[in-house]
Design a protein around this motif. Structure first.
Motif, PDB file in Angstrom:
ATOM      1  N   ARG A  77       1.100  -1.354  -0.429  1.00  0.00           N
ATOM      2  CA  ARG A  77      -0.444   0.045   0.107  1.00  0.00           C
ATOM      3  C   ARG A  77       1.323   1.187   0.233  1.00  0.00           C
ATOM      4  O   ARG A  77       0.949   2.140  -0.756  1.00  0.00           O
ATOM      5  N   GLU A  80       2.401   1.330  -3.521  1.00  0.00           N
ATOM      6  CA  GLU A  80       1.525   1.904  -3.743  1.00  0.00           C
ATOM      7  C   GLU A  80       1.546   3.547  -4.561  1.00  0.00           C
ATOM      8  O   GLU A  80       1.861   4.371  -5.290  1.00  0.00           O
ATOM      9  N   THR A  81       1.348   3.703  -3.200  1.00  0.00           N
ATOM     10  CA  THR A  81       1.165   5.453  -2.940  1.00  0.00           C
ATOM     11  C   THR A  81       1.843   6.123  -3.773  1.00  0.00           C
ATOM     12  O   THR A  81       1.681   6.648  -4.353  1.00  0.00           O
ATOM     13  N   GLY A  84       2.759   5.409  -7.147  1.00  0.00           N
ATOM     14  CA  GLY A  84       1.482   6.133  -8.022  1.00  0.00           C
ATOM     15  C   GLY A  84       0.819   4.135  -9.452  1.00  0.00           C
ATOM     16  O   GLY A  84       0.620   4.824 -10.078  1.00  0.00           O
TER      17      GLY A  84
END
Length: 147
Positions: A77, A80-81, A84
């Motif tokens: 997570r 990924e943040t 992007g």
């Protein structure tokens, strides 16, 4: 060949400096970071990966534990943040110097450290990041062999 990596190892490899669970573990990790530094791609996997390989003879090893699965989910997570882009099993990555610099900056700033809570290597990794990642073994591009 493509290197199989679980999500939380995307963070671990940023601070890897030749320390690990055993001599076999660090020898294997050294080979993996050398391959990554040489331009080999990686693919994300669920569960134990190529870094875990020397530990897998013991089915009670932490690599199989729920806490490590949760660490993978948290790391995925966060990365990924930051990037992007999807960070899920099956996703392929090619590392480059800019990617590593961005990841190391975010790691040092604490933006991707949620997955590290409770990890036995937390303090060592924090010290390495605080010292500017000196003596880390993941270097992208031509590099001298490690001692």
């Amino acid at each position: 060949m493509t290197i199989r990596i679980r999500a939380h190892h995307l963070l671990c490899m940023l601070t890897y400096a030749g320390k690990g669970y055993s001599g076999a573990f660090t020898a294997n990790y050294d080979k993996i970071v050398e391959r990554l530094g040489g331009g080999e791609d990686l693919i994300l996997v669920a569960g134990p990966d190529d870094i875990c390989a020397p530990l897998l003879a013991d089915k009670d090893e932490h690599c199989f534990g729920q806490s490590v699965v949760e660490r993978d989910e948290s790391a995925a997570r966060a990365v990924e943040t930051l990037l992007g882009r999807p960070v899920r099993p099956g996703e392929r990555f090619s590392l480059n110097a800019d990617w590593i610099a961005k990841m190391r900056h975010a790691f040092h700033a604490g933006e991707t450290r949620q997955a590290c809570i409770g990890c036995e290597w937390h303090d060592l990794c924090t010290a390495i990041a605080d010292e500017g990642y000196q003596n880390t073994r993941l270097v992208i591009g031509p590099q001298a062999p490690h001692p």
